[in-house]
Write an enzyme that holds these catalytic residues in place. Sequence first.
Site, PDB file in Angstrom:
ATOM      1  N   ASP A  18       0.859  -1.198   0.000  1.00  0.00           N
ATOM      2  CA  ASP A  18       0.000   0.000   0.000  1.00  0.00           C
ATOM      3  C   ASP A  18       0.884   1.232   0.000  1.00  0.00           C
ATOM      4  O   ASP A  18       1.395   1.650   1.043  1.00  0.00           O
ATOM      5  CB  ASP A  18      -0.894  -0.002   1.242  1.00  0.00           C
ATOM      6  CG  ASP A  18      -2.015  -1.016   1.129  1.00  0.00           C
ATOM      7  OD1 ASP A  18      -2.080  -1.922   1.965  1.00  0.00           O
ATOM      8  OD2 ASP A  18      -2.806  -0.905   0.175  1.00  0.00           O
TER       9      ASP A  18
ATOM     10  N   ASP B   4     -10.645  -4.655  -1.284  1.00  0.00           N
ATOM     11  CA  ASP B   4      -9.609  -4.228  -0.345  1.00  0.00           C
ATOM     12  C   ASP B   4     -10.213  -3.318   0.717  1.00  0.00           C
ATOM     13  O   ASP B   4     -10.725  -2.249   0.413  1.00  0.00           O
ATOM     14  CB  ASP B   4      -8.525  -3.478  -1.124  1.00  0.00           C
ATOM     15  CG  ASP B   4      -7.399  -2.983  -0.234  1.00  0.00           C
ATOM     16  OD1 ASP B   4      -6.447  -2.405  -0.773  1.00  0.00           O
ATOM     17  OD2 ASP B   4      -7.473  -3.156   0.995  1.00  0.00           O
TER      18      ASP B   4
END
Length: 220
Positions: A36, A176
């Site tokens: 991320d 997600d």
Amino acid sequence: MTAPAIVASVLGADYSRLAAEVLDLQAAGVDRIQWDVMDGRFVPNLTFGAAVVGACRPYVDLPFEAHLMVEDPDLVLADFVSAGCGTVIVHVETCQHLHRTLSNIRDLGARAGVAVNPSTSLDFAPYVLDQLDQILIMTVNPGFGGQEYIGAMEDKVSEARELADRSERPIQIEVDGGISASTAAASHRAGAELLVVGSALLNHPSGKRAAAEELREVLA
Ligand code: DX5
């Protein structure tokens, strides 16, 4: 319906021992690692760059994907591919010329993905299907792990699945945010075949392997 893949997010990992953490995740049986990448501008958080990803690359065989939550992603595409990411995911909200950006990712030899925030529609998607390998439906507002799953996104997951099924290309649908043993099955039923899991894996009281096994059980 085949079981979905578990994509481990290392956002909440122990950054003082990141290589050991990805080794643990590989041993726990996850299918991919998601990085991320946050720039503190597109999202109110700042994480790691390509150098950190590259430092962990030699430790595991797992596929790496970069989730670029950054403004101007074109500036860093090559860095994350060089660091060992086989998939690069950009946010449609950050791309002036999404078709070109996706084409640039593919020209670098990586799989191209696009991510959409909860309030963003898929209206753009039919125009870039020929450039897409993956569509990531955010089930939280990006920036932080440990947030609550937004169940209303399941309709968008199904819409993305229908779009992908209409294409000749094998486009994978990913979710997600807030994915755990209690939300994984619903997102899979909606059409997701890649489940990004962070906190539910990293913070499980019995460890990463038990967490992965628990997810596999609810998805069987
Ligand atoms: C949000 C991040 C998170 C992370 C996983 O910007 O993309 O969704 O990957 O977070 P949790 O802890 O919700 O699985």
